[in-house]
Enzyme design. Structure first.
Site, PDB file in Angstrom:
ATOM      1  N   ARG A   1       2.091 -11.976  -0.240  1.00  0.00           N
ATOM      2  CA  ARG A   1       0.955 -12.376   0.266  1.00  0.00           C
ATOM      3  C   ARG A   1       0.272 -13.691  -0.522  1.00  0.00           C
ATOM      4  NH1 ARG A   1      -1.664  -8.792   4.052  1.00  0.00           N
ATOM      5  NH2 ARG A   1      -0.048  -7.107   4.738  1.00  0.00           N
TER       6      ARG A   1
ATOM      7  N   LYS B   1      -9.499  -2.142   1.635  1.00  0.00           N
ATOM      8  CA  LYS B   1      -9.219  -1.135   2.613  1.00  0.00           C
ATOM      9  C   LYS B   1     -10.023   0.165   2.086  1.00  0.00           C
ATOM     10  CE  LYS B   1      -7.046  -3.631   5.048  1.00  0.00           C
ATOM     11  NZ  LYS B   1      -5.603  -3.991   5.584  1.00  0.00           N
TER      12      LYS B   1
ATOM     13  N   TYR C   1      -1.422  -3.800  -6.910  1.00  0.00           N
ATOM     14  CA  TYR C   1      -1.228  -4.503  -5.612  1.00  0.00           C
ATOM     15  C   TYR C   1      -2.045  -4.254  -4.591  1.00  0.00           C
ATOM     16  CZ  TYR C   1       1.709  -7.327  -2.885  1.00  0.00           C
ATOM     17  OH  TYR C   1       2.143  -8.592  -2.022  1.00  0.00           O
ATOM     18  N   GLY C   2      -2.575  -5.402  -3.708  1.00  0.00           N
ATOM     19  CA  GLY C   2      -3.140  -5.423  -2.400  1.00  0.00           C
ATOM     20  C   GLY C   2      -4.273  -4.244  -2.261  1.00  0.00           C
ATOM     21  N   GLY C   3      -4.178  -3.624  -1.183  1.00  0.00           N
ATOM     22  CA  GLY C   3      -4.997  -2.792  -0.789  1.00  0.00           C
ATOM     23  C   GLY C   3      -5.296  -1.410  -1.851  1.00  0.00           C
TER      24      GLY C   3
ATOM     25  N   CYS D   1       0.602  -7.276  11.977  1.00  0.00           N
ATOM     26  CA  CYS D   1       1.016  -7.437  13.180  1.00  0.00           C
ATOM     27  C   CYS D   1       0.398  -8.711  14.031  1.00  0.00           C
ATOM     28  CB  CYS D   1       0.870  -6.192  13.818  1.00  0.00           C
ATOM     29  SG  CYS D   1       1.818  -4.813  13.778  1.00  0.00           S
TER      30      CYS D   1
ATOM     31  N   ASN E   1      -0.579 -17.824  22.509  1.00  0.00           N
ATOM     32  CA  ASN E   1      -1.441 -16.674  22.986  1.00  0.00           C
ATOM     33  C   ASN E   1      -2.956 -17.097  23.554  1.00  0.00           C
ATOM     34  OD1 ASN E   1       0.592 -14.920  21.984  1.00  0.00           O
ATOM     35  ND2 ASN E   1      -0.071 -14.743  19.776  1.00  0.00           N
TER      36      ASN E   1
ATOM     37  N   HIS F   1     -10.384  -2.282  11.656  1.00  0.00           N
ATOM     38  CA  HIS F   1      -9.242  -3.300  11.126  1.00  0.00           C
ATOM     39  C   HIS F   1      -9.165  -4.424  11.964  1.00  0.00           C
ATOM     40  CE1 HIS F   1      -4.882  -3.154   9.447  1.00  0.00           C
ATOM     41  NE2 HIS F   1      -5.599  -4.376   8.754  1.00  0.00           N
TER      42      HIS F   1
ATOM     43  N   ASP G   1      -9.139  -9.745   8.919  1.00  0.00           N
ATOM     44  CA  ASP G   1      -8.583  -8.264   8.597  1.00  0.00           C
ATOM     45  C   ASP G   1      -9.643  -7.377   8.971  1.00  0.00           C
ATOM     46  OD1 ASP G   1      -6.371  -7.045   7.504  1.00  0.00           O
ATOM     47  OD2 ASP G   1      -7.655  -6.451   5.547  1.00  0.00           O
TER      48      ASP G   1
ATOM     49  N   SER H   1      -1.216  -3.388  10.332  1.00  0.00           N
ATOM     50  CA  SER H   1      -0.863  -4.489   9.241  1.00  0.00           C
ATOM     51  C   SER H   1       0.303  -5.048   9.762  1.00  0.00           C
ATOM     52  CB  SER H   1      -0.529  -3.465   8.172  1.00  0.00           C
ATOM     53  OG  SER H   1      -1.872  -2.875   7.675  1.00  0.00           O
TER      54      SER H   1
ATOM     55  N   ARG I   1       0.839  -1.183  -0.076  1.00  0.00           N
ATOM     56  CA  ARG I   1       0.137  -0.038  -0.133  1.00  0.00           C
ATOM     57  C   ARG I   1       1.059   1.343  -0.084  1.00  0.00           C
ATOM     58  NH1 ARG I   1      -1.899   0.960   4.394  1.00  0.00           N
ATOM     59  NH2 ARG I   1      -1.207  -0.771   5.756  1.00  0.00           N
TER      60      ARG I   1
ATOM     61  N   ASN J   1       6.572  -8.474   2.238  1.00  0.00           N
ATOM     62  CA  ASN J   1       5.014  -8.266   1.917  1.00  0.00           C
ATOM     63  C   ASN J   1       4.406  -9.291   0.947  1.00  0.00           C
ATOM     64  OD1 ASN J   1       2.520  -7.001   2.962  1.00  0.00           O
ATOM     65  ND2 ASN J   1       2.413  -5.715   1.064  1.00  0.00           N
TER      66      ASN J   1
HETATM   67  P1  GTP Z   1      -2.480  -7.524   7.542  1.00  0.00           P
HETATM   68  O1  GTP Z   1      -3.213  -8.346   6.731  1.00  0.00           O
HETATM   69  O2  GTP Z   1      -1.357  -6.476   7.055  1.00  0.00           O
HETATM   70  O3  GTP Z   1      -3.593  -6.612   8.154  1.00  0.00           O
HETATM   71  O4  GTP Z   1      -1.497  -8.063   8.843  1.00  0.00           O
HETATM   72  P2  GTP Z   1      -2.268  -9.045   9.921  1.00  0.00           P
HETATM   73  O5  GTP Z   1      -2.161  -8.587  11.341  1.00  0.00           O
HETATM   74  O6  GTP Z   1      -3.283 -10.057   9.541  1.00  0.00           O
HETATM   75  O7  GTP Z   1      -0.606  -9.799   9.842  1.00  0.00           O
HETATM   76  P3  GTP Z   1      -0.251 -11.178  10.232  1.00  0.00           P
HETATM   77  O8  GTP Z   1      -1.173 -11.889  11.011  1.00  0.00           O
HETATM   78  O9  GTP Z   1      -0.049 -11.829   9.001  1.00  0.00           O
HETATM   79  O10 GTP Z   1       1.228 -10.830  10.884  1.00  0.00           O
HETATM   80  C1  GTP Z   1       2.393 -11.614  10.491  1.00  0.00           C
HETATM   81  C2  GTP Z   1       3.595 -11.146  11.390  1.00  0.00           C
HETATM   82  O11 GTP Z   1       3.097 -11.048  12.689  1.00  0.00           O
HETATM   83  C3  GTP Z   1       4.631 -12.117  11.085  1.00  0.00           C
HETATM   84  O12 GTP Z   1       5.959 -11.106  11.203  1.00  0.00           O
HETATM   85  C4  GTP Z   1       4.543 -12.954  12.221  1.00  0.00           C
HETATM   86  O13 GTP Z   1       5.813 -13.581  12.587  1.00  0.00           O
HETATM   87  C5  GTP Z   1       3.935 -12.068  13.457  1.00  0.00           C
HETATM   88  N1  GTP Z   1       3.435 -12.660  14.496  1.00  0.00           N
HETATM   89  C6  GTP Z   1       2.165 -13.009  14.452  1.00  0.00           C
HETATM   90  N2  GTP Z   1       1.896 -13.368  15.756  1.00  0.00           N
HETATM   91  C7  GTP Z   1       2.899 -13.309  16.575  1.00  0.00           C
HETATM   92  C8  GTP Z   1       3.277 -13.541  17.949  1.00  0.00           C
HETATM   93  O14 GTP Z   1       2.294 -14.087  18.714  1.00  0.00           O
HETATM   94  N3  GTP Z   1       4.392 -13.229  18.231  1.00  0.00           N
HETATM   95  C9  GTP Z   1       5.247 -12.676  17.455  1.00  0.00           C
HETATM   96  N4  GTP Z   1       6.611 -12.401  17.825  1.00  0.00           N
HETATM   97  N5  GTP Z   1       4.986 -12.756  16.254  1.00  0.00           N
HETATM   98  C10 GTP Z   1       3.927 -12.846  15.739  1.00  0.00           C
HETATM   99  C1  SPV Z   2      -2.952  -4.221   5.350  1.00  0.00           C
HETATM  100  O1  SPV Z   2      -1.910  -3.677   5.140  1.00  0.00           O
HETATM  101  O2  SPV Z   2      -3.477  -4.210   6.412  1.00  0.00           O
HETATM  102  C2  SPV Z   2      -3.443  -5.499   4.589  1.00  0.00           C
HETATM  103  C3  SPV Z   2      -2.798  -5.586   3.280  1.00  0.00           C
HETATM  104  O3  SPV Z   2      -4.325  -6.196   4.900  1.00  0.00           O
HETATM  105  S1  SPV Z   2      -3.670  -4.603   1.926  1.00  0.00           S
HETATM  106  O4  SPV Z   2      -4.786  -5.298   1.652  1.00  0.00           O
HETATM  107  O5  SPV Z   2      -2.496  -4.557   1.054  1.00  0.00           O
HETATM  108  O6  SPV Z   2      -3.857  -3.621   2.775  1.00  0.00           O
HETATM  109 MN    MN Z   3      -4.859  -5.287   6.909  1.00  0.00          MN
END
Ligand code: GTP
Ligand code: SPV
Ligand code: MN
Length: 654
Positions: free
Chosen positions: A413, A254, A245-247, A298, A541, A274, A321, A296, A102, A411
């Protein structure tokens, strides 16, 4: 459908209504069999005349649509078919290296006034925006097919659901939309003569033919160095130019489901956030629905698909998401996942971190910017402990473990239908959604933020959400790992003034009253002095989720910290974990000095947002400073804390 105060569509003033193109065998005013809405027919015609595609193809939701689109894209070189035995019915797309995430600095909110967009958005005068966009879109689709993609966000016909149509000259975007939303004639049929719908105009800005007839070759990932992602909340319209790309390009996500929908929600008494949504079942069968907001990349997808390490607990996935939440007839807050697919971060996904995702993407998946193995499968950093000896990287170049650069883009996906997820909850597509018991805010914080705390009440919870900061990730263009304010994980996604968004949360809470969900804050990312994560995370978790569920159901005790409530000793189930007492203490430590510093930065941030920050949040900040100062000095409240209280109260009253 909710109603939005409508102003005349600005751009339509400058264009006389266009005659609908003459097409054979269609009734008057309708040129696809399902179109009953005149503004929709006229809008499609207008874009055709502006962008001049060679062909127009309506996606209908037919069973063979995936097959037809992917076959065509493999032939054109836009997709690579992965090995049918290793990764059946799956494809790899490689983007242009300048189009990988994005683009927040090219994202605009074109509300009538700058005040309405607020200081956290790039405001663009809607008239100027339309002039520039019309200039860019003129003839931008020459030599290409324009896909018209009608879709529903939420179950087709559902009371909370909303309708949209995206036109795009990107087959990749069209294909991705068929996964991410409910696409086709069923959605189109819902758009009656007076039904509100959201218009999405998308071009990659890479025409294949000029007005003078000269042609150029297509490339696997067409895009344009100039990019605009522009939102017109009053018109319910999105114009996106230059990125595939993506969002930036899947406008359902988004652009619609967060930026436009947040404005619809502001006006209609609901929330577009979100957030992942999950259903948690305890060993004795108690159900807790959790909605959790993280910035994002996280951990939303990870948490939504969590495999509990505590015996007897179960997590089922509803969304990963985006959540739309609204007060229901029973006074509780109900949530739907408006999407139909996952667009998840690939790097880091493996059997240990997210076995459910690994399983979900075994077949029928589009991978973007991952590495290709020599036998036609996919790989990314963290997929296996040891990388293969040779790969083709995300740019299509030879890669070996010593290459000194990642094989997959950070990034990268996967795009996959939610139905392929084995932990998908039966209730995931309930038109009215599921009742939310707990709201969780999180972020990526190496310091300061404890593993888990509970807000004292809704208003305190809104303060907690408003003060989330997080280290930046590869999900957006720009520097990595920079700590920035990201209220509610929504910094790039609120389609109006941030302070107004916080006020809207307070208003929704007031309406929910005693039925309001409890609010929590978590942080999986706190690091020790050696720079490693203190908390094991992922499946572990569930221990935190279990405490949250116990709190909701009155079965766990908590004690005050300066920041909120935390588990009393023994309340957090740590059985089977090797976590030293020091580590546990470090996970929950609240250092008054660094928190006072954090508060000073919050004060600064609130100041930048200006008058729209609700006074209650200033009061919470002052109270927090006062508590921290007290812990720090064991003396009277810090002078600046009391000054904030008084100053704010006076300013607000005046
Ligand atoms: P978007 O799709 O971008 O909105 O993000 P999302 O929040 O769905 O991201 P996603 O779950 O794919 O996050 C992936 C990142 O978070 C990777 O770097 C993982 O390693 C990290 N991650 C997820 N859960 C944990 C956790 O419990 N501990 C740690 N240390 N890292 C985590
Ligand atoms: C984010 O960036 O929070 C995503 C990926 O979920 S995108 O659809 O590219 O925004
Ligand atoms: Mn997202």
């Amino acid at each position: 459908m909710s109603t939005l105060t409508t102003t005349p569509a600005l751009h339509q003033h400058r264009y006389p209504p266009l005659p609908v193109p003459r097409l054979p065998d269609v009734p008057d005013g309708v040129w696809h069999h399902g179109v009953a809405n005149r503004s929709l027919a006229e809008w499609v015609a207008r874009i055709v005349r502006l962008a001049r595609p060679d062909d127009v193809v309506w996606l209908t939701g037919a069973d063979d649509e995936w097959e037809r689109l992917t076959t065509g894209m493999v032939e054109s070189g836009a997709l690579l078919r992965l090995d049918p035995a290793l990764r059946p019915d799956s494809f790899l797309a490689r983007s242009d290296p300048d189009d990988v995430a994005r683009v927040e600095d090219r994202t605009f909110v074109c509300s009538r006034t700058a005040r309405e967009a607020g200081p956290t958005n790039n405001w663009w005068d809607p008239r100027e925006a339309h002039n520039e966009l019309d200039r860019r879109f003129a003839e931008s689709m020459r030599g290409r097919t324009m896909y018209v993609v009608p879709y529903s966000m939420g179950p087709v016909g559902g009371a909370i659901s909303q309708l949209g149509v995206q036109v795009t000259d990107s087959a990749y975007a069209a294909l991705s939309l068929t996964v991410m939303a409910r696409v086709g004639d069923d959605a189109l049929a819902e758009i009656g003569p007076d039904t509100p719908w959201v218009a999405g105009v998308h071009s990659v800005g890479f025409p294949l033919r000029k007005g003078d007839g000269t042609r150029r070759e297509d490339v696997p990932w067409p895009s344009n160095p100039v990019k605009y992602i522009a939102h017109f909340p009053e018109e319910r319209a999105i114009w996106s130019y230059g990125s595939g790309y993506g969002g930036n390009a899947l406008l359902s996500k988004k652009c619609f489901a967060l930026r436009i929908a947040s404005v619809l929600g502001r006006d209609g008494g609901w929330l577009a956030e979100h957030m992942l949504v999950l259903r948690l079942t305890s060993p004795d069968g108690r159900i807790t629905h959790v909605a959790a907001a993280f910035p994002s990349a996280c951990g939303k997808t990870n948490l939504a698909m969590l495999q509990p390490t505590l015996p007897g607990w179960r997590v089922e996935t509803i969304g990963d998401d985006i959540a739309w939440l609204r007060p229901g007839a029973d006074g509780r807050l109900w949530a739907i996942n408006p999407e139909a697919g996952f667009f998840g971060v690939a790097p880091g996904t493996n059997e240990a971190s997210n076995p459910v995702a690994v399983d979900t993407i075994r077949k029928h998946t589009i991978f973007t910017n991952v590495a290709l193995t020599d036998d036609g499968d996919v790989w990314w950093e963290g997929r296996t402990p040891e990388p293969p000896a040779h790969l083709t990287d995300w740019r299509g170049q030879d890669w070996t473990p010593g290459a000194g650069r990642p094989a997959a883009h950070p990034n990268a996906r996967f795009t996959v239908p939610v139905q392929q997820c084995r932990t998908l909850a039966d209730s995931w597509a309930e038109p009215d959604g599921v009742p939310i018991d707990a709201i969780v805010f999180g972020g990526r914080r190496a310091t300061n933020v404890p593993l888990v705390t509970e807000a004292r009440d809704w208003t305190h919870g809104v303060f907690v959400g408003a003060t989330v900061s997080s280290e930046t990730t590869a999900a957006q263009e720009g520097a990595l790992g920079v700590l920035r304010r990201d209220p509610f994980g929504m910094l790039p996604f609120v389609g109006y003034d941030m302070g107004d968004h916080w006020q809207h949360w307070l208003d929704v809470g007031a309406r929910l009253g005693e039925h309001a969900p409890r609010i929590f804050q978590v942080n999986w990312f706190r690091k020790g002095d050696d720079g490693s994560f203190l908390w094991p995370g992922f499946g572990e978790n569930v221990r935190v989720l279990a405490w949250i569920a116990d709190r909701v159901h009155g079965a766990a005790d908590a004690e005050e910290t300066g920041l909120g409530l935390r588990p009393v000793a023994g309340a957090l189930d740590l059985d089977g974990l090797t976590l030293g007492d020091d580590t546990l203490a470090a996970l929950f430590a609240v250092d008054p000095e660094s928190w006072l510093d954090e508060c000073a930065r919050t004060d600064e941030f609130f100041g930048q947002l200006g008058e729209s920050v609700p006074p209650e949040l200033h009061e919470h900040l002052a109270a927090l400073r006062s508590r921290l100062w007290h812990d720090h000095e064991g003396t009277a409240p810090h002078p600046s804390a009391s000054r904030t209280t008084v100053g704010t109260a006076v300013t607000r009253a005046a």
